[in-house]
Design an enzyme around this catalytic site. Structure first.
Site, PDB file in Angstrom:
ATOM      1  N   GLU A  34       0.854  -1.199   0.000  1.00 20.28           N
ATOM      2  CA  GLU A  34       0.000   0.000   0.000  1.00 20.28           C
ATOM      3  C   GLU A  34       0.884   1.241   0.000  1.00 20.28           C
ATOM      4  OE1 GLU A  34      -3.333   0.881  -0.424  1.00 20.28           O
ATOM      5  OE2 GLU A  34      -2.319   2.809  -0.385  1.00 20.28           O
ATOM      6  N   GLY A  39      -7.205   1.165   2.835  1.00 16.19           N
ATOM      7  CA  GLY A  39      -8.644   1.275   2.557  1.00 16.19           C
ATOM      8  C   GLY A  39      -8.924   2.032   1.273  1.00 16.19           C
ATOM      9  N   GLY A  40      -7.939   2.779   0.774  1.00 13.38           N
ATOM     10  CA  GLY A  40      -8.088   3.419  -0.533  1.00 13.38           C
ATOM     11  C   GLY A  40      -9.143   4.517  -0.572  1.00 13.38           C
ATOM     12  N   THR A  41      -9.677   4.716  -1.751  1.00 18.64           N
ATOM     13  CA  THR A  41     -10.569   5.851  -2.027  1.00 18.64           C
ATOM     14  C   THR A  41     -11.839   5.805  -1.182  1.00 18.64           C
ATOM     15  OG1 THR A  41      -9.788   5.769  -4.310  1.00 18.64           O
ATOM     16  CG2 THR A  41     -11.757   7.088  -3.882  1.00 18.64           C
ATOM     17  N   CYS A  42     -12.538   4.698  -1.214  1.00 14.35           N
ATOM     18  CA  CYS A  42     -13.855   4.625  -0.573  1.00 14.35           C
ATOM     19  C   CYS A  42     -13.735   4.990   0.901  1.00 14.35           C
ATOM     20  CB  CYS A  42     -14.447   3.226  -0.740  1.00 14.35           C
ATOM     21  SG  CYS A  42     -16.074   3.071  -0.011  1.00 14.35           S
ATOM     22  N   HIS A 441     -46.819  -1.547   4.240  1.00 12.16           N
ATOM     23  CA  HIS A 441     -47.326  -0.174   4.193  1.00 12.16           C
ATOM     24  C   HIS A 441     -46.926   0.545   5.468  1.00 12.16           C
ATOM     25  CE1 HIS A 441     -49.996   3.203   3.530  1.00 12.16           C
ATOM     26  NE2 HIS A 441     -50.372   3.060   4.801  1.00 12.16           N
TER      27      HIS A 441
HETATM   28  C1  LIG Z   1     -15.967  11.409  -3.807  1.00 16.04           C
HETATM   29  C2  LIG Z   1     -16.249   9.975  -4.146  1.00 16.04           C
HETATM   30  C3  LIG Z   1     -17.389   9.386  -3.665  1.00 16.04           C
HETATM   31  C4  LIG Z   1     -17.665   8.057  -3.951  1.00 16.04           C
HETATM   32  N1  LIG Z   1     -18.821   7.515  -3.476  1.00 16.04           N
HETATM   33  C5  LIG Z   1     -19.114   6.234  -3.789  1.00 16.04           C
HETATM   34  C6  LIG Z   1     -20.302   5.641  -3.299  1.00 16.04           C
HETATM   35  O1  LIG Z   1     -21.089   6.274  -2.602  1.00 16.04           O
HETATM   36  N2  LIG Z   1     -20.547   4.349  -3.616  1.00 16.04           N
HETATM   37  C7  LIG Z   1     -19.684   3.619  -4.388  1.00 16.04           C
HETATM   38  O2  LIG Z   1     -19.956   2.446  -4.652  1.00 16.04           O
HETATM   39  N3  LIG Z   1     -18.543   4.163  -4.864  1.00 16.04           N
HETATM   40  C8  LIG Z   1     -18.242   5.442  -4.583  1.00 16.04           C
HETATM   41  N4  LIG Z   1     -17.075   5.982  -5.058  1.00 16.04           N
HETATM   42  C9  LIG Z   1     -16.156   5.137  -5.844  1.00 16.04           C
HETATM   43  C10 LIG Z   1     -15.351   4.232  -4.908  1.00 16.04           C
HETATM   44  O3  LIG Z   1     -14.683   4.996  -3.943  1.00 16.04           O
HETATM   45  C11 LIG Z   1     -14.347   3.361  -5.697  1.00 16.04           C
HETATM   46  O4  LIG Z   1     -15.017   2.777  -6.770  1.00 16.04           O
HETATM   47  C12 LIG Z   1     -13.816   2.296  -4.754  1.00 16.04           C
HETATM   48  O5  LIG Z   1     -12.994   2.901  -3.777  1.00 16.04           O
HETATM   49  C13 LIG Z   1     -13.102   1.159  -5.437  1.00 16.04           C
HETATM   50  O6  LIG Z   1     -11.804   1.448  -5.632  1.00 16.04           O
HETATM   51  P1  LIG Z   1     -10.685   0.353  -5.854  1.00 16.04           P
HETATM   52  O7  LIG Z   1     -10.885  -0.851  -5.033  1.00 16.04           O
HETATM   53  O8  LIG Z   1     -10.557   0.181  -7.296  1.00 16.04           O
HETATM   54  O9  LIG Z   1      -9.358   1.109  -5.346  1.00 16.04           O
HETATM   55  P2  LIG Z   1      -9.148   2.327  -4.395  1.00 16.04           P
HETATM   56  O10 LIG Z   1     -10.144   2.366  -3.303  1.00 16.04           O
HETATM   57  O11 LIG Z   1      -8.971   3.555  -5.206  1.00 16.04           O
HETATM   58  O12 LIG Z   1      -7.765   1.934  -3.704  1.00 16.04           O
HETATM   59  C14 LIG Z   1      -6.578   1.793  -4.430  1.00 16.04           C
HETATM   60  C15 LIG Z   1      -5.420   1.723  -3.445  1.00 16.04           C
HETATM   61  O13 LIG Z   1      -4.239   1.405  -4.153  1.00 16.04           O
HETATM   62  C16 LIG Z   1      -3.170   2.183  -3.655  1.00 16.04           C
HETATM   63  N5  LIG Z   1      -2.160   2.281  -4.700  1.00 16.04           N
HETATM   64  C17 LIG Z   1      -2.270   2.935  -5.888  1.00 16.04           C
HETATM   65  N6  LIG Z   1      -1.138   2.773  -6.619  1.00 16.04           N
HETATM   66  C18 LIG Z   1      -0.304   2.020  -5.873  1.00 16.04           C
HETATM   67  C19 LIG Z   1       0.989   1.528  -6.072  1.00 16.04           C
HETATM   68  N7  LIG Z   1       1.661   1.756  -7.206  1.00 16.04           N
HETATM   69  N8  LIG Z   1       1.576   0.801  -5.079  1.00 16.04           N
HETATM   70  C20 LIG Z   1       0.905   0.526  -3.941  1.00 16.04           C
HETATM   71  N9  LIG Z   1      -0.367   0.971  -3.700  1.00 16.04           N
HETATM   72  C21 LIG Z   1      -0.945   1.699  -4.652  1.00 16.04           C
HETATM   73  C22 LIG Z   1      -3.824   3.509  -3.300  1.00 16.04           C
HETATM   74  O14 LIG Z   1      -3.047   4.220  -2.357  1.00 16.04           O
HETATM   75  C23 LIG Z   1      -5.166   3.041  -2.742  1.00 16.04           C
HETATM   76  O15 LIG Z   1      -5.091   2.833  -1.370  1.00 16.04           O
HETATM   77  C24 LIG Z   1     -16.766   7.302  -4.753  1.00 16.04           C
HETATM   78  C25 LIG Z   1     -15.596   7.896  -5.249  1.00 16.04           C
HETATM   79  C26 LIG Z   1     -15.342   9.224  -4.939  1.00 16.04           C
HETATM   80  C27 LIG Z   1     -14.082   9.848  -5.476  1.00 16.04           C
END
Ligand SMILES: Cc1cc2nc3c(=O)[nH]c(=O)nc-3n(C[C@H](O)[C@H](O)[C@H](O)COP(=O)(O)OP(=O)(O)OC[C@H]3O[C@@H](n4cnc5c(N)ncnc54)[C@H](O)[C@@H]3O)c2cc1C
Length: 459
Positions: A34, A39-42, A441
């Site tokens: 990582e 936990g990434g984006t979500c 209902h």
């Molecule tokens: C503002 C916003 C609101 C959202 N709301 C919703 C919602 O309500 N419902 C919904 O279903 N989806 C929502 N989404 C979309 C959702 O967040 C993503 O679809 C979800 O997080 C899935 O992402 P993922 O598993 O592909 O990777 P991500 O969650 O993006 O995680 C990728 C991880 O990989 C890591 N990484 C990247 N490159 C490297 C590397 N080279 N080496 C090591 N680690 C690396 C990053 O640091 C990150 O931790 C939202 C998105 C945004 C931006």
């Protein structure tokens, strides 16, 4: 140092951690890499924090409307933005810490923190370590797209990531981009008390939806005092005092919008540009998404791509489903495919939009003989009782086999109610099976059988 593992998981988004846990549970040694926050984006700047903020905005709205419900609050409603942010940080932080602890305590697991890059078909480097495995899983997600025009003259702009640090009320927030991210932030900040302008280049908001859905969403936003500018070609953005000026060419309205803060919500790009994919023989498409087959295998037989980086979904539930598919195929030879997924997502403005399957326009374009029914939320008892009657529910069915093709529920609880139609679609049931069920209902879902009773030929 060189280390060998049974599997390497790059990224801890919505697929990576569950996959790492499942593989380690099956006895494999797993390296988890990582780069940023676990936990990434979500977890850190997507679904969880934004929906926590949406909840604060909902509370603010209810407080502003309290008098309509016979509740006297007395004072004008004021926001404590530091507390709003602190609540968001707590909810999101719990999740982030939970994922990190989970990964660090995984049996057979080793966590690496740093930027992973392929250096061969089965080899990945991270910091000074070289990791080798026969199975490499890429879950690197995406990041906000920042167009070139925004990077000039050290223009101050915000993205969904930097919005997470905002603990004050922008006086006038200009949001560029009238899709999911932009609309959710736009409505929440309006409810917090900011003046908000949403600028969209397309002729309407959320242009992939049906026109009536776009119009319904725009009406919700405008009713709360948000200015919506579509048909806008942003051709320059500049600093103006301590704020920003966006020059737009629109069919109506002033060509210049002045604001205190600028939020860019114009799309996302996959984090695949600095991953050494060439060294591993992993192909990407023109937009940088990793090319995968139906089982999410890349052009390298040792690598799989899951989540947003494969371009087959842009949601938490699609990323998590990618994990289920890959794990089930590897461990149980299940032959599962991402193409078996039915489109489903929600726009979490208030009231929310719940969407499943095809739009009415897609059904027309596909030339399918179909029936359609629509019902305004003003004719849904629960919505009336709650004082939340904006929007409508709409369903489209195949007039031949009677299967449900798609639905849009823009209205209170629309994000939940739409699931009963999704379940029927997965089960391959004719709409008549849904129509005959008796529902509780007063709920929003209760009106779905009635809606199905109003089907008319789609012209
Ligand atoms: C503002 C916003 C609101 C959202 N709301 C919703 C919602 O309500 N419902 C919904 O279903 N989806 C929502 N989404 C979309 C959702 O967040 C993503 O679809 C979800 O997080 C899935 O992402 P993922 O598993 O592909 O990777 P991500 O969650 O993006 O995680 C990728 C991880 O990989 C890591 N990484 C990247 N490159 C490297 C590397 N080279 N080496 C090591 N680690 C690396 C990053 O640091 C990150 O931790 C939202 C998105 C945004 C931006």
């Amino acid at each position: 140092m060189n280390s060998s593992y049974d599997a390497i998981v790059i990224g801890t988004g919505q697929a990576g951690p569950s996959l790492a846990a499942r593989l380690s549970g099956a006895g494999m040694s797993v390296a988890v890499i990582e780069l940023g926050k676990f936990g990434g984006t979500c977890v850190n700047n997507g679904c969880i924090p934004t929906k926590t903020l949406v909840a604060s905005a909902y509370a603010a709205r209810l407080a502003q409307r309290a008098g309509e419900y016979g509740v006297e609050i007395g004072e004008p409603v004021r926001m404590d933005m530091k507390r709003v942010k602190a609540r968001k940080d707590e909810v999101s932080g719990k999740s982030n810490k939970g994922v990190e602890k989970w990964m660090r305590t995984l049996a057979n697991g080793t966590v690496y923190q740093g930027h992973a890059r392929f250096v061969g078909k089965k080899a990945v480097s991270v910091n000074d370590d070289l990791l080798i495995a026969d199975r490499i899983f890429i879950n690197v997600g995406g990041r906000p797209l920042v167009p070139e025009w925004a990077t000039v003259d050290s223009l101050p702009y915000l993205t969904n990531v930097s919005m997470m640090d905002v603990d004050f009320l922008p006086e006038h927030l200009i949001v560029i981009g009238g899709s999911y991210v932009g609309l959710e932030f736009g409505q929440m900040y309006r409810r917090f008390g900011s003046q908000v302008t949403i600028i969209e280049m397309a002729p309407r908001l959320i242009a992939r939806e049906d026109e009536d859905v776009s119009q319904g969403v725009q009406a919700v936003l405008e009713q709360e005092g948000i200015e919506v500018r579509h048909d806008a070609e942003c051709f320059s953005v500049s600093k103006e005092g301590s704020g920003v000026a966006v020059n737009v060419r629109c069919t109506s309205g002033s060509p210049k919008v002045l604001g205190s803060h600028l939020l860019l919500a114009v799309g996302r790009v996959p984090n695949t540009d600095d991953l050494g994919l060439e060294a591993a023989g992993i192909e990407t498409d023109q937009r940088g998404y990793i090319v995968v087959d139906e089982q999410l295998r890349t052009s390298n037989p040792n690598a799989w791509a899951l989540g947003d980086c494969n371009g087959k979904g842009a949601f938490t539930h699609t990323s998590y489903n990618d994990y289920e598919i890959v794990a089930d195929n590897l461990l149980n030879n299940a032959g599962r495919k991402w193409t078996d997924r039915i489109t489903a997502y929600a726009l979490f403005i208030d009231p929310p939009l719940g969407r499943v399957g095809m739009t009415e326009a897609e059904v027309k374009r596909a030339g399918i003989q179909a029936l359609v029914a629509k019902r305004p939320m003003t004719r849904v008892a629960r919505a009336v009782e709650k004082g939340e009657t904006q929007g409508f529910m709409k369903v489209v069915v195949d007039s031949g086999n009677k299967r449900i093709l798609g639905a849009s529920i823009l209205g209170t609880s629309g994000d939940e109610a739409v699931h009963s139609l999704l379940d029927a679609m997965y089960a391959g049931l004719p709409y008549t099976a849904v129509q005959r069920g008796v529902r509780i209902h007063p709920t929003v879902s209760e009106l779905i059988p009635t809606l199905l009773g109003d089907l008319q030929p789609l012209r």
